[in-house]
Design a protein around this motif. Sequence first.
Motif, mmCIF file in Angstrom:
data_model
loop_
_atom_site.group_PDB
_atom_site.id
_atom_site.type_symbol
_atom_site.label_atom_id
_atom_site.label_comp_id
_atom_site.label_asym_id
_atom_site.label_seq_id
_atom_site.Cartn_x
_atom_site.Cartn_y
_atom_site.Cartn_z
ATOM 1 N N ARG A 1 11.568 25.949 -28.200
ATOM 2 C CA ARG A 1 11.877 25.301 -29.357
ATOM 3 C C ARG A 1 11.564 25.540 -30.833
ATOM 4 O O ARG A 1 11.291 25.514 -32.165
ATOM 5 C CB ARG A 1 9.454 25.303 -29.139
ATOM 6 N N ALA A 2 11.447 26.879 -30.571
ATOM 7 C CA ALA A 2 11.493 27.370 -32.266
ATOM 8 C C ALA A 2 12.673 27.039 -32.342
ATOM 9 O O ALA A 2 13.157 27.171 -33.948
ATOM 10 C CB ALA A 2 10.545 28.625 -32.342
ATOM 11 N N ALA A 3 14.236 28.078 -31.671
ATOM 12 C CA ALA A 3 15.507 27.505 -31.703
ATOM 13 C C ALA A 3 15.482 26.272 -32.581
ATOM 14 O O ALA A 3 16.307 26.214 -33.704
ATOM 15 C CB ALA A 3 16.344 27.544 -30.742
ATOM 16 N N ALA A 4 15.324 25.426 -32.189
ATOM 17 C CA ALA A 4 15.163 23.433 -32.171
ATOM 18 C C ALA A 4 14.772 23.251 -33.129
ATOM 19 O O ALA A 4 15.002 22.336 -33.999
ATOM 20 C CB ALA A 4 14.874 23.213 -31.310
ATOM 21 N N ALA A 5 13.318 23.746 -33.782
ATOM 22 C CA ALA A 5 12.714 24.299 -34.883
ATOM 23 C C ALA A 5 13.948 23.782 -36.164
ATOM 24 O O ALA A 5 13.472 23.835 -37.271
ATOM 25 C CB ALA A 5 11.319 24.521 -35.459
ATOM 26 N N ASP A 6 14.001 24.954 -36.239
ATOM 27 C CA ASP A 6 14.948 25.985 -37.375
ATOM 28 C C ASP A 6 15.976 26.272 -37.939
ATOM 29 O O ASP A 6 17.146 26.396 -38.431
ATOM 30 C CB ASP A 6 14.658 27.598 -37.234
ATOM 31 N N GLY B 1 17.802 21.204 -27.838
ATOM 32 C CA GLY B 1 17.240 22.439 -26.202
ATOM 33 C C GLY B 1 16.745 21.383 -25.259
ATOM 34 O O GLY B 1 15.749 20.649 -25.712
ATOM 35 N N ILE B 2 16.676 21.651 -24.084
ATOM 36 C CA ILE B 2 16.369 20.953 -22.776
ATOM 37 C C ILE B 2 15.740 21.960 -21.723
ATOM 38 O O ILE B 2 16.500 23.406 -21.803
ATOM 39 C CB ILE B 2 17.469 20.376 -22.110
ATOM 40 N N VAL B 3 14.869 21.880 -21.241
ATOM 41 C CA VAL B 3 13.579 22.564 -20.541
ATOM 42 C C VAL B 3 14.606 22.045 -18.694
ATOM 43 O O VAL B 3 13.877 21.245 -19.025
ATOM 44 C CB VAL B 3 12.427 22.352 -20.630
ATOM 45 N N LEU B 4 14.872 23.218 -18.137
ATOM 46 C CA LEU B 4 15.510 22.903 -16.870
ATOM 47 C C LEU B 4 14.328 23.353 -15.722
ATOM 48 O O LEU B 4 14.434 24.871 -15.303
ATOM 49 C CB LEU B 4 16.791 23.335 -16.044
ATOM 50 N N PRO B 5 14.016 21.884 -15.472
ATOM 51 C CA PRO B 5 12.366 22.945 -14.227
ATOM 52 C C PRO B 5 12.923 23.451 -13.310
ATOM 53 O O PRO B 5 13.943 23.427 -12.947
ATOM 54 C CB PRO B 5 11.650 21.322 -13.956
ATOM 55 N N GLY B 6 12.354 24.123 -12.892
ATOM 56 C CA GLY B 6 12.863 24.974 -11.043
ATOM 57 C C GLY B 6 12.813 24.423 -9.837
ATOM 58 O O GLY B 6 13.466 24.441 -9.334
ATOM 59 N N ASP B 7 13.013 23.251 -10.011
ATOM 60 C CA ASP B 7 12.728 22.238 -8.427
ATOM 61 C C ASP B 7 13.438 21.700 -8.878
ATOM 62 O O ASP B 7 14.185 20.327 -8.529
ATOM 63 C CB ASP B 7 11.871 21.965 -7.858
ATOM 64 N N PHE B 8 14.761 22.248 -10.198
ATOM 65 C CA PHE B 8 15.631 20.227 -10.452
ATOM 66 C C PHE B 8 16.773 20.263 -9.954
ATOM 67 O O PHE B 8 16.935 19.277 -10.143
ATOM 68 C CB PHE B 8 16.049 21.067 -12.255
ATOM 69 N N ASP B 9 17.069 20.934 -8.926
ATOM 70 C CA ASP B 9 18.441 21.038 -8.171
ATOM 71 C C ASP B 9 18.077 19.817 -6.823
ATOM 72 O O ASP B 9 18.035 19.199 -6.704
ATOM 73 C CB ASP B 9 19.024 21.959 -7.885
ATOM 74 N N SER C 1 14.903 13.480 -15.049
ATOM 75 C CA SER C 1 14.379 12.777 -16.537
ATOM 76 C C SER C 1 14.332 14.439 -16.600
ATOM 77 O O SER C 1 13.988 15.068 -15.956
ATOM 78 C CB SER C 1 13.137 12.822 -15.972
ATOM 79 N N LEU C 2 14.288 14.957 -18.137
ATOM 80 C CA LEU C 2 15.016 16.288 -19.108
ATOM 81 C C LEU C 2 13.332 16.255 -20.579
ATOM 82 O O LEU C 2 13.787 15.185 -20.880
ATOM 83 C CB LEU C 2 16.073 15.877 -19.431
ATOM 84 N N LYS C 3 13.035 16.645 -20.332
ATOM 85 C CA LYS C 3 12.975 17.469 -21.518
ATOM 86 C C LYS C 3 13.027 17.821 -22.537
ATOM 87 O O LYS C 3 13.671 19.002 -22.399
ATOM 88 C CB LYS C 3 10.948 18.136 -21.597
ATOM 89 N N ALA C 4 13.571 17.510 -23.446
ATOM 90 C CA ALA C 4 14.134 17.462 -24.853
ATOM 91 C C ALA C 4 13.617 17.573 -25.891
ATOM 92 O O ALA C 4 12.674 16.903 -26.368
ATOM 93 C CB ALA C 4 15.817 17.303 -24.835
ATOM 94 N N PHE C 5 14.091 19.113 -26.940
ATOM 95 C CA PHE C 5 13.537 19.359 -28.918
ATOM 96 C C PHE C 5 14.661 18.980 -29.206
ATOM 97 O O PHE C 5 15.839 19.330 -28.895
ATOM 98 C CB PHE C 5 13.161 20.865 -28.725
ATOM 99 N N ILE C 6 14.526 18.144 -30.390
ATOM 100 C CA ILE C 6 16.009 17.776 -30.831
ATOM 101 C C ILE C 6 15.348 18.650 -32.545
ATOM 102 O O ILE C 6 14.375 18.111 -32.979
ATOM 103 C CB ILE C 6 16.213 16.423 -31.135
ATOM 104 N N TRP C 7 16.894 18.845 -32.923
ATOM 105 C CA TRP C 7 16.778 19.994 -34.296
ATOM 106 C C TRP C 7 16.542 18.300 -35.448
ATOM 107 O O TRP C 7 17.106 17.637 -35.249
ATOM 108 C CB TRP C 7 17.331 20.406 -35.415
ATOM 109 N N GLY C 8 14.999 17.953 -36.188
ATOM 110 C CA GLY C 8 15.395 16.935 -36.572
ATOM 111 C C GLY C 8 16.401 16.303 -37.942
ATOM 112 O O GLY C 8 16.676 15.468 -38.060
#
Length: 356
Positions: free
Chosen positions: A83-88, A94-102, A111-118
């Motif tokens: 999240r910090a990397a996407a913010a700066d 940035g996307i989060v791959l959950p443990g049970d993604f496969d 369905s994925l959660k993603a952070f985007i630099w504005g």
Amino acid sequence: MKLNRVGILVRNEVLHGPKDVMLVIAVVFPILAALFINLAFGNIFTDKAKLGVYDQGNSRVVPVLESSDTIIYKSFSSELALRAAAADGSIDMGIVLPGDFDTVLGTGTVSLKAFIWGESQAKNRALIPIALADAVRAAAGSELPVTIDTVALGDEASLPWSDRLLPLIVLMGVFYSGLMIPSSALINEKQHRTLEALYVTPATLGDIFLSKGVIAVALATIMGVLTLVLSGSFNGPAPLIVLVLFLGAMMATEIGLLTGAWVSDMNSLFAVLKAGGILLFGPAIVFMFPQIPAWVGYLFPTYYVIRPVVDLAVNGASVGDVAVFIGILSAIVVLGGLAVASVVRRLSTQALRLNA
């Protein structure tokens, strides 16, 4: 009007025409501006989108993303760091791959959660989901719909300056060449009294105008394409983008021919360009400052050049999205052509009276 006469005039203009400061302004200055803006604000050397991933498990999608040639992959050890990397701005998304993604891949939807630099570029926001969908398809062995729930970080309302300045760069490339080359050439002819000498040759005034217009349209189109390439924004349907730039070059050339027909010297030409600069580059100011209401751009004729170019090259628009703008631009070009033809007829009549 005969094409062979026009061809001879074009060849003579290219080989023996003036190579003065106007040519430098029309050709060199837009290139230098595009290079400078890319070096200062853009990504001329690293034009790949940057994707960050926090993998909570050991997903088989990760090796596919790491080996991708279309993105730059970065791994993170926690969601907080991602999240910090996407913010700066260290990453575009940035996307989060959950443990049970496969395991989820077997359900048929992702369905994925993603952070985007504005302030990330629009083309990078479009490229990353495509690369991600390809990686999911490779890992799952079949096409799966990918849903990305995004969270914008940083200044969401802000655009990167490379995107804001792109319209200005393209307008400079197209209109400096299309406007200055024919207008300065006609003024040169008048000042050296070579235009009167051409009246007594088989070449008509229409041939002279057309020859100078052909050179200007060709150069302006090339400069438009070149500035887009140097800006790293020549994406989307290339033939359609070139068509819009060609129509914009025709508009610029028509303005240049009309200006050259009525202006008598270079000082007056520069005065006209200064006075009319807001009409030419007004849309670039609208794109540069998003706080200005978008409808203001519709008041400028050059808006119908730059809007479809930006939509196609940066925003990934389709033909249908820009059809109205291209139609309006075509109508403006037709009206400009009629205005040039009217001026040519009037000047030809005056020349016949003087030579009678």
